[in-house]
Write a protein that holds these residues in place. Sequence first.
Motif, mmCIF file in Angstrom:
data_model
loop_
_atom_site.group_PDB
_atom_site.id
_atom_site.type_symbol
_atom_site.label_atom_id
_atom_site.label_comp_id
_atom_site.label_asym_id
_atom_site.label_seq_id
_atom_site.Cartn_x
_atom_site.Cartn_y
_atom_site.Cartn_z
ATOM 1 N N UNK A 159 0.680 -1.195 0.244
ATOM 2 C CA UNK A 159 -0.076 0.054 0.221
ATOM 3 C C UNK A 159 0.681 1.217 0.046
ATOM 4 N N UNK A 160 1.906 1.290 0.764
ATOM 5 C CA UNK A 160 3.003 2.256 0.804
ATOM 6 C C UNK A 160 3.547 2.610 -0.618
ATOM 7 N N UNK A 161 3.843 1.588 -1.262
ATOM 8 C CA UNK A 161 4.713 1.782 -2.522
ATOM 9 C C UNK A 161 3.594 2.023 -3.600
ATOM 10 N N UNK A 162 2.289 1.583 -3.427
ATOM 11 C CA UNK A 162 1.394 1.842 -4.551
ATOM 12 C C UNK A 162 0.684 3.031 -4.390
ATOM 13 N N UNK A 163 0.812 3.625 -3.236
ATOM 14 C CA UNK A 163 0.125 5.208 -3.092
ATOM 15 C C UNK A 163 1.112 6.086 -3.680
ATOM 16 N N UNK A 164 2.430 5.955 -3.397
ATOM 17 C CA UNK A 164 3.393 6.697 -3.943
ATOM 18 C C UNK A 164 3.305 6.703 -5.533
ATOM 19 N N UNK A 165 3.058 5.196 -5.948
ATOM 20 C CA UNK A 165 3.136 5.258 -7.409
ATOM 21 C C UNK A 165 1.994 6.338 -8.116
ATOM 22 N N UNK A 212 8.556 -2.219 -4.252
ATOM 23 C CA UNK A 212 9.196 -1.157 -4.397
ATOM 24 C C UNK A 212 9.407 -0.820 -6.079
ATOM 25 N N UNK A 213 10.176 -1.841 -6.630
ATOM 26 C CA UNK A 213 10.549 -1.908 -8.071
ATOM 27 C C UNK A 213 9.110 -1.980 -9.046
ATOM 28 N N UNK A 214 8.145 -2.752 -8.618
ATOM 29 C CA UNK A 214 6.911 -2.833 -9.431
ATOM 30 C C UNK A 214 6.397 -1.319 -9.427
ATOM 31 N N UNK A 215 6.103 -0.919 -8.187
ATOM 32 C CA UNK A 215 5.302 0.474 -8.164
ATOM 33 C C UNK A 215 6.394 1.725 -8.873
ATOM 34 N N UNK A 216 7.626 1.501 -8.479
ATOM 35 C CA UNK A 216 8.644 2.489 -9.116
ATOM 36 C C UNK A 216 8.190 2.719 -10.624
ATOM 37 N N UNK A 218 5.634 1.823 -12.583
ATOM 38 C CA UNK A 218 4.320 2.535 -12.626
ATOM 39 C C UNK A 218 4.501 4.168 -12.352
ATOM 40 N N UNK A 219 5.333 4.422 -11.707
ATOM 41 C CA UNK A 219 5.513 5.890 -11.126
ATOM 42 C C UNK A 219 6.034 6.483 -12.373
ATOM 43 N N UNK A 220 7.194 5.977 -13.036
ATOM 44 C CA UNK A 220 7.590 6.458 -14.184
ATOM 45 C C UNK A 220 6.946 6.675 -15.256
ATOM 46 N N UNK A 221 6.043 5.552 -15.551
ATOM 47 C CA UNK A 221 4.931 5.714 -16.531
ATOM 48 C C UNK A 221 3.960 6.890 -16.497
ATOM 49 N N UNK A 222 3.570 7.123 -15.208
ATOM 50 C CA UNK A 222 2.694 8.347 -15.002
ATOM 51 C C UNK A 222 3.417 9.543 -15.162
ATOM 52 N N UNK A 223 4.854 9.663 -14.634
ATOM 53 C CA UNK A 223 5.388 10.929 -14.973
ATOM 54 C C UNK A 223 5.588 11.127 -16.611
ATOM 55 N N UNK A 224 5.631 9.989 -17.263
ATOM 56 C CA UNK A 224 5.653 10.401 -18.790
ATOM 57 C C UNK A 224 4.382 10.718 -19.396
ATOM 58 N N UNK A 225 3.435 10.133 -18.761
ATOM 59 C CA UNK A 225 1.942 10.662 -19.291
ATOM 60 C C UNK A 225 2.001 12.094 -18.950
ATOM 61 N N UNK A 226 2.215 12.752 -17.987
ATOM 62 C CA UNK A 226 2.151 14.088 -17.590
ATOM 63 C C UNK A 226 2.992 15.214 -18.722
ATOM 64 N N UNK A 227 4.025 14.466 -18.827
ATOM 65 C CA UNK A 227 4.978 15.405 -19.988
ATOM 66 C C UNK A 227 4.328 15.238 -21.182
ATOM 67 N N UNK A 228 3.625 13.947 -21.499
ATOM 68 C CA UNK A 228 3.059 14.092 -22.777
ATOM 69 C C UNK A 228 1.613 14.984 -22.851
#
Length: 253
Positions: A159-165, A212-216, A218-228
């Motif tokens: 839950x901690x890393x999914x929330x951060x993702x 940590x790795x899986x949600x990390x 996911x977080x990168x993908x969300x960042x790229x979507x915002x840049x798009x």
Amino acid sequence: MDVRGLDWLLVPLHQLVSWAAAGAMVFGGVVPYIPQYRDIRRTQNAEGFSTYVCLVLLVANILRILFWFGRHFESPLLWQSIVMIVTMLLMLKLCTEVRVGNELNVKRHFFADFDPHHFWHWSSFADYLQCVLAFAGVAGYVTYLSIDSALFVETLGFLAVLTEAMLGVPQLYRNHRHRSTEGMSIKMVLMWTSGDTFKTAYFLLNGAPLQFSVCGLLQVLVDLAILAQAYAFAHHPLKPSPHTVHPTSAKAL
């Protein structure tokens, strides 16, 4: 000269690189918010930044600290959470002061009202602080009671890393709703992306828990979507409605 003869140089160098990586993990996460913080102070306008980003990071890092009590992970990740909590509280304090200062004759809302319609839209920083302390207290008590359950501990970490993702999701939604990224610091998002990429690589190379790795990633993908979004809205801005009266033209009349 053989490899053994270079030990006097390689060992301190490896230690220096390890310290640098640890320092980047602890403080690198707060760097993206420096340009956004400065922009808000300079313009006295916090509309472009979603304070739900602060909510997501506060919840995620409080849960991560509680996860540490059940499954000790690397100390830099623990200190990163502490530093991030302090940073998000500073961001909330500034955004609240700016927003309240720009509001005139608006009814005040408080955490103690327990009004779900105005959750996270309170009128003073003290209300946000009360909410954070209440959440930390309740979550800490539940963790204390369940700390011996491996299933609970692993779920808490997930839950901690999914929330951060989900960090960028509030900003992603705000941009989509307004069809604009005006007021959002592009530098902040670029630093999000580079920082999350580094963080994910750090997780993978140092054998951090799988969550940590899986949600990390996911977080990168969300960042790229915002840049798009920033690219798309800059090249295809929303056309104003012909029936819309702009504030500037109304003032001129």
